[in-house]
Design a protein around this motif. Sequence first.
Motif, mmCIF file in Angstrom:
data_model
loop_
_atom_site.group_PDB
_atom_site.id
_atom_site.type_symbol
_atom_site.label_atom_id
_atom_site.label_comp_id
_atom_site.label_asym_id
_atom_site.label_seq_id
_atom_site.Cartn_x
_atom_site.Cartn_y
_atom_site.Cartn_z
ATOM 1 N N ALA A 846 81.038 30.328 44.406
ATOM 2 C CA ALA A 846 81.999 29.568 43.597
ATOM 3 C C ALA A 846 82.827 28.657 44.455
ATOM 4 C CB ALA A 846 82.901 30.530 42.813
ATOM 5 N N MET A 847 83.150 29.176 45.656
ATOM 6 C CA MET A 847 83.931 28.342 46.558
ATOM 7 C C MET A 847 83.121 27.122 46.977
ATOM 8 S SD MET A 847 85.288 29.227 50.371
ATOM 9 C CE MET A 847 83.612 29.114 50.929
ATOM 10 N N GLY A 848 81.810 27.303 47.187
ATOM 11 C CA GLY A 848 80.966 26.154 47.535
ATOM 12 C C GLY A 848 80.931 25.117 46.418
ATOM 13 N N GLU A 849 80.871 25.613 45.188
ATOM 14 C CA GLU A 849 80.868 24.681 44.045
ATOM 15 C C GLU A 849 82.189 23.926 43.962
ATOM 16 O OE1 GLU A 849 80.090 27.101 40.721
ATOM 17 O OE2 GLU A 849 78.001 27.556 41.273
ATOM 18 N N THR A 850 83.283 24.678 44.202
ATOM 19 C CA THR A 850 84.602 24.029 44.133
ATOM 20 C C THR A 850 84.750 23.005 45.237
ATOM 21 O OG1 THR A 850 85.551 26.030 43.172
ATOM 22 C CG2 THR A 850 87.082 24.441 44.158
ATOM 23 N N VAL A 851 84.295 23.381 46.427
ATOM 24 C CA VAL A 851 84.370 22.428 47.534
ATOM 25 C C VAL A 851 83.550 21.185 47.212
ATOM 26 C CG1 VAL A 851 83.721 22.057 49.946
ATOM 27 C CG2 VAL A 851 84.858 24.176 49.265
ATOM 28 N N TRP A 852 82.364 21.378 46.609
ATOM 29 C CA TRP A 852 81.518 20.210 46.218
ATOM 30 C C TRP A 852 82.210 19.334 45.180
ATOM 31 C CZ3 TRP A 852 79.459 19.300 41.351
ATOM 32 C CH2 TRP A 852 78.588 18.210 41.261
ATOM 33 N N ALA A 853 82.880 20.003 44.231
ATOM 34 C CA ALA A 853 83.534 19.243 43.171
ATOM 35 C C ALA A 853 84.754 18.514 43.674
ATOM 36 C CB ALA A 853 83.917 20.184 42.019
ATOM 37 N N VAL A 854 85.463 19.100 44.609
ATOM 38 C CA VAL A 854 86.698 18.497 45.099
ATOM 39 C C VAL A 854 86.418 17.384 46.093
ATOM 40 C CG1 VAL A 854 88.795 18.952 46.426
ATOM 41 C CG2 VAL A 854 88.073 20.541 44.656
ATOM 42 N N ASN A 855 85.349 17.489 46.809
ATOM 43 C CA ASN A 855 85.072 16.536 47.886
ATOM 44 C C ASN A 855 84.743 15.164 47.295
ATOM 45 O OD1 ASN A 855 84.294 15.156 50.181
ATOM 46 N ND2 ASN A 855 83.148 16.887 51.005
ATOM 47 N N PRO A 856 85.554 14.100 47.577
ATOM 48 C CA PRO A 856 85.306 12.758 47.007
ATOM 49 C C PRO A 856 84.031 12.125 47.512
ATOM 50 C CG PRO A 856 87.058 12.683 48.645
ATOM 51 C CD PRO A 856 86.767 14.146 48.430
ATOM 52 N N GLN A 857 83.433 12.661 48.534
ATOM 53 C CA GLN A 857 82.187 12.105 49.027
ATOM 54 C C GLN A 857 81.041 12.298 48.039
ATOM 55 O OE1 GLN A 857 81.516 13.904 52.855
ATOM 56 N NE2 GLN A 857 83.221 12.827 53.850
ATOM 57 N N HIS A 858 81.257 13.194 47.092
ATOM 58 C CA HIS A 858 80.210 13.475 46.085
ATOM 59 C C HIS A 858 80.500 12.828 44.735
ATOM 60 C CE1 HIS A 858 78.468 16.255 48.934
ATOM 61 N NE2 HIS A 858 79.618 16.964 49.000
ATOM 62 N N ASP A 859 81.462 11.854 44.668
ATOM 63 C CA ASP A 859 81.830 11.223 43.391
ATOM 64 C C ASP A 859 80.840 10.127 43.001
ATOM 65 O OD1 ASP A 859 83.998 12.836 43.202
ATOM 66 O OD2 ASP A 859 85.496 11.330 43.727
ATOM 67 N N THR A 860 79.546 10.447 43.039
ATOM 68 C CA THR A 860 78.515 9.500 42.607
ATOM 69 C C THR A 860 77.512 10.210 41.738
ATOM 70 O OG1 THR A 860 77.121 9.898 44.529
ATOM 71 C CG2 THR A 860 78.792 8.167 44.728
ATOM 72 N N LEU A 861 76.785 9.382 40.936
ATOM 73 C CA LEU A 861 75.745 9.954 40.080
ATOM 74 C C LEU A 861 74.628 10.540 40.934
ATOM 75 C CD1 LEU A 861 74.518 10.389 37.249
ATOM 76 C CD2 LEU A 861 73.538 8.083 37.433
ATOM 77 N N ASP A 862 74.304 9.876 42.005
ATOM 78 C CA ASP A 862 73.227 10.348 42.877
ATOM 79 C C ASP A 862 73.549 11.719 43.450
ATOM 80 O OD1 ASP A 862 70.680 9.635 44.391
ATOM 81 O OD2 ASP A 862 72.067 10.095 46.042
#
Length: 1005
Positions: A846-862
């Motif tokens: 869950a922490m990995g998912e949260t880190v992925w969601a919070v990280n702005p580097q992943h704010d793309t559709l790709d």
Amino acid sequence: MFPWPLARPAIRLSFFLLAAQFSGILPLCGAPMVSDYVVHVWQAENGLPQDSVTSVLQTRNGYIWIGTYSALARFDGVHFTVFDAGTTPSMLNSRVTSLFEARDGTLWIGHEDGAVTDYRAARFETKEFQTTWMDKAIFYIGEDDTGDIWLASRDHIFTRMRDGQTCPSPPDKDKRWVSIAISPKGIWLAGEKTVSVLQHGNLAPMQFGVQPPDNIQGICPGKDGGFWVANNGSLQEWKGAKCLKDWGPMPWDLNQITTMFETGRGKVVVGTSKQGLYVVSGPGTTLHFSRANGLPSDWITSGMEDREGDVWLGTRDGLVMLHPTGITVAAPPDKYDGYPVLSVATGSEGQLWAATEGMGIYRLKDGEWSHYGKESGLSNIYVWAVSPDVNGHLWAGTWGGVFVQNGNTFERPPGLGFTLPALALFHETNGDTWVGTCKGLWRYHNGKAEWVVQGGQLASTDVRCIERDKKGVLWFGTFGGGLGCLKDGKLQQFRKTDGLPSDFVQCLRMEADGTLWIGTFDGGLARFKDGHFSTVNWNVGLPGNDIGDIEDDGHGFFWISSNSGIMRISLTNLDSCADGLTQKIYYRLFAENEGVPTMGCSGGLQPSGCKLPDGRLMFPSSEGVVTIDPENVPTNLMCPPVHLEDVLVDNNKMGRNPGSPALRIPPGLHRLEINYTALSYSSPDRVLFKYWLEGMDKDWGSAGTQRAALYNDLPPGNYTFHVMACNNDGMWNKRGAQISFAVLPFFWQELWFRILAGATALSLVAGIVWLDARQRLRRKLERIEQQYAVEQERVRIAHNIHDDLGTYLTRIIMLSDPARNRSENGSSTAVNLNNIHETACELTEAMGETVWAVNPQHDTLDSLINYLQKFAQEFLSHAGIRCRLDMPFQLPPWSLSAEMRHNLFMAFKETLNNIVKHAGASEVQISLIIESTGFLLLIRDNGLGIAGDTATNGVVKQKADRNGGNGLRNIQRRITRIGGRCEINTVPRLGTCVEFKVPIRIPPG
């Protein structure tokens, strides 16, 4: 000077003098009638400055000028414009005694005190004139062959204006000048026995042949170069020493002649000081006008003929116009005792028969009137129709049946003794007579009468008119039942439903080609041709829909009586309207102005009117029998001069002569009024106008009889106003008149101001746009800075969570794993350690998912799709379910918010979790479809589907899961939260498809 509105005649009377005898009446057939006149009178109550008119003149521009002892007036047929010393300062004296127009167009005005005023270029100017006359009043003004202006006193003393030279006295045998004639050809002076012309300041006597004049009363120039002489009560025309015409003794005898002139039709008009006016057409043919028959006074002071052939007179009691009409009214001395004439007919001997409603029948023969009433056998004197048959016997249809003349009495015809009202009579060449009654149609043949049509056979039995065509078909019109016809004994009826404009038929007129014209009471005129009806009524310009009678003059015109007067209409024009080739009727209307004594003529009976053998037409009326000679009715071929009179701006006059080259209207205009006129005096109330304001109007507009154009709030600019007019006979003056003017702008409406204001406004807008763009840029930079700070904080939080919390969780897992392996299975310690280990693993995930969601580097559709693919493959592989991915090769570079990625992932995860737990599927297919406004994420399984009451028709209801949870509802809520839509479609035992439709805000470019 000021205009008087609507100057109409005070007395508009029609007086009809038929020949030389002043009160007698000549026969209607035999000697031709003299053309007659309508008398119009204007007095002070109509705008004339004063009743006593001293002179009358028409200038070349068409205006009528009138001199009176109180002012000078200009007349356009409708309005008087008055000039006097009060309104026109340059006119020093208001008492006008004479008028004259010189060859150069200058109007010369003589005054009672000896002053002289000229009028040119719309300006009055008083001229100096010195004379030794005892009586200084100027009674005559003329121009000699050299262009010098001569003035004459009441005593006929002639003086040249430029140098005061006096004309020589008359020859010794003449005691004094008795008559002066002023014409464009020069000045003529007559003594008692001689006539001279003024040439180069000298008198040139005219030479007479044998029997020269010995008592001259008056002279005037002739049309053919000679001159007329009223001598010792007779009238002669001379040319050189030869007497061209001698019309013999005249009825004015030795009375003083005050005016004398020849008209364009060759008639000589003679005005006297005591006996009124005489119009002489030839030897023994004189019309006399006096107070007894229309003139306001027997003292004629002046006279002239205008360009349209009307005779104008100045009298001591008003201004008079005699308008020739070619129309007469025949009436006996008792004027039919006031009863209207309903029917007229002419006999074989030239006699006139007139049927009246209440006074029986009148006959005019050889100038003598006879009356037939009850004493003559007419038991009913309400006579509705008179008509002679082929044998010359007069038939009379009355309210009480039919009568036939027998000598000087009337009897009922044998076999036709009914007492029904007889409304129509029609005689055929075979001797048959048809009688229309209120109960149907009778035929009288060989002394026997029979009903032909009656009772229930007709929609209305009131038969008003009868006609037969060349094919032998009998036509008849009824009042209320339309048109009927009898062909081979068979009856056919036509009504409004068949195309007839009205069921009330009043008259019929059959053309030689079989075309039938039908006059109706309220539907206008109808034509029946080739089995079809066509209508001509007020919709195409007919002045009225009540048609009483139709007469054909044999020259291509119908003459139609109605309640609006008598119309003359071209048959070609009627056919064109009936055929739909034109939508306008052109007609000449003869009403009170033209000599018809009353607007409404009698009609609706047969015969109503008739045509005489000499071509004249007769129509019955309440005032007598109106007779029109189509060949002698004057046609006005003169196009009326058009003038612009005044330009008013907000009711302030801009000047009397708007034709000045530079008419500039100051700014602030709210209401512009342009007054114009057209000079046609025969029927000024029927002069029509069209105008066009170039620069504002698109095309010419019809103004009807209106003599003013109004415009409100004209914008600044240059304009040209055009106006044209036509007379009562439709003759258009297309050249018309025009005036150009400029409406000046305020300074803020000037071009320079608009350019400056535009530049200022543009600069202001540019400055505002620049400031707004600057503010927008500043706010955008601030948002970017804030977003960058937030993203940096998100990165820091993600790193801290990963580095700190992840380290501790990893340590817990590593410490708990050996202990878990060494503990006995089933012991409480082992269970707790397993729980600790599993919880730590789940928390790490869950922490990995949260880190992925919070990280702005992943704010793309790709990034989102890659993460979902990875998660799905790992999650489903642990569950032993095959995962198939259908993704686009290249994804658009869309930016997604952290909230959108988090909610979409959680919904995606919950969907896969439900498939693993409940679907019993062996395969899951995940597809991504890119659309123009977003994307569509599809998750399909081949499981058992959702059965029971959870799905209806394949669509899942919003309801709790089977285990009591809220998974489906949470999925819907999460997708809705990011603005998307979730649809779940299921088929029992075939699987389920979950669709996430997610909209994306795509930035421009």
